[in-house]
Design an enzyme around this catalytic site. Sequence first.
Site, PDB file in Angstrom:
ATOM      1  N   LYS A  48       0.829  -1.211   0.000  1.00 44.40           N
ATOM      2  CA  LYS A  48       0.000   0.000   0.000  1.00 44.40           C
ATOM      3  C   LYS A  48       0.862   1.260   0.000  1.00 44.40           C
ATOM      4  O   LYS A  48       0.624   2.188  -0.779  1.00 44.40           O
ATOM      5  CB  LYS A  48      -0.920   0.004   1.225  1.00 44.40           C
ATOM      6  CG  LYS A  48      -2.007  -1.046   1.186  1.00 44.40           C
ATOM      7  CD  LYS A  48      -2.795  -1.025   2.489  1.00 44.40           C
ATOM      8  CE  LYS A  48      -3.897  -2.059   2.496  1.00 44.40           C
ATOM      9  NZ  LYS A  48      -4.682  -2.009   3.746  1.00 44.40           N
ATOM     10  N   ALA A  63      -0.761   0.825   6.194  1.00 44.15           N
ATOM     11  CA  ALA A  63      -1.059  -0.057   7.320  1.00 44.15           C
ATOM     12  C   ALA A  63      -2.055  -1.115   6.879  1.00 44.15           C
ATOM     13  O   ALA A  63      -2.888  -0.868   6.001  1.00 44.15           O
ATOM     14  CB  ALA A  63      -1.621   0.738   8.496  1.00 44.15           C
ATOM     15  N   ASP A  64      -1.944  -2.285   7.495  1.00 44.93           N
ATOM     16  CA  ASP A  64      -2.909  -3.344   7.232  1.00 44.93           C
ATOM     17  C   ASP A  64      -3.084  -4.157   8.504  1.00 44.93           C
ATOM     18  O   ASP A  64      -2.103  -4.490   9.171  1.00 44.93           O
ATOM     19  CB  ASP A  64      -2.465  -4.253   6.090  1.00 44.93           C
ATOM     20  CG  ASP A  64      -3.623  -5.085   5.586  1.00 44.93           C
ATOM     21  OD1 ASP A  64      -4.416  -4.560   4.784  1.00 44.93           O
ATOM     22  OD2 ASP A  64      -3.760  -6.245   6.023  1.00 44.93           O
ATOM     23  N   THR A  65      -4.321  -4.468   8.827  1.00 47.55           N
ATOM     24  CA  THR A  65      -4.633  -5.194  10.055  1.00 47.55           C
ATOM     25  C   THR A  65      -5.199  -6.563   9.720  1.00 47.55           C
ATOM     26  O   THR A  65      -6.077  -6.679   8.863  1.00 47.55           O
ATOM     27  CB  THR A  65      -5.649  -4.397  10.905  1.00 47.55           C
ATOM     28  OG1 THR A  65      -5.089  -3.112  11.187  1.00 47.55           O
ATOM     29  CG2 THR A  65      -5.967  -5.113  12.209  1.00 47.55           C
ATOM     30  N   GLY A 100       0.344  -4.418  10.534  1.00 43.39           N
ATOM     31  CA  GLY A 100       1.639  -4.150   9.930  1.00 43.39           C
ATOM     32  C   GLY A 100       1.636  -2.721   9.434  1.00 43.39           C
ATOM     33  O   GLY A 100       0.587  -2.185   9.063  1.00 43.39           O
TER      34      GLY A 100
END
EC number: 3.6.1.9
Length: 185
Positions: A48, A63-65, A100
């Site tokens: 991203k 960010a990625d959850t 992350g």
Amino acid sequence: MLVLASASPRRREILSRFIRDFHVVPSNAEERCSGTPEECAVELARLKAREVYSRVGGTVIGADTVVSIDGRVLGKPSDEGEAYRMLKLLSGRVHRVTTGYCIIHEGKEIAGSATTEVKFRELDDELIWAYIRTGEPMDKAGAYGIQGKAGLFVEWIRGDYYNVVGFPMEIIWKLRELGFEVLSR
């Protein structure tokens, strides 16, 4: 110029509590990965951030959850049936929420992750379906948002609450270390 590479209103709202001036540019990166939940979250955050950085430059936060249980990653549910199965799996159990992140600043990448453990209470079918009918779980990893009605499900958390929402405080601290002013109004 600080850029948040996310369409998430939750990430935008959390960042705005600490940093006044930033732009939101959602990423067009394809969200697919493999590996551990931590590796997956960081890799998606990198994808991203890189995609948005290639278009706009500046300092970019990706960010990625991911929600995981028994080593299995639970993404966003594709339909109500999948949301039900996810919530049933989480019922009465401890799971992990990992976000992350990747910050691209002056061409260098700073990446990492934060993990929080969450224990759900036992959920009966009536409660699960009532929650699904609210529509809340459909755009969230693991089919729930702790900041909304699903806060009712939580028995305890160990770690950063904001991480479970999708934007750990670790990111704010990294931005401060890079010279961004936090808590200014």
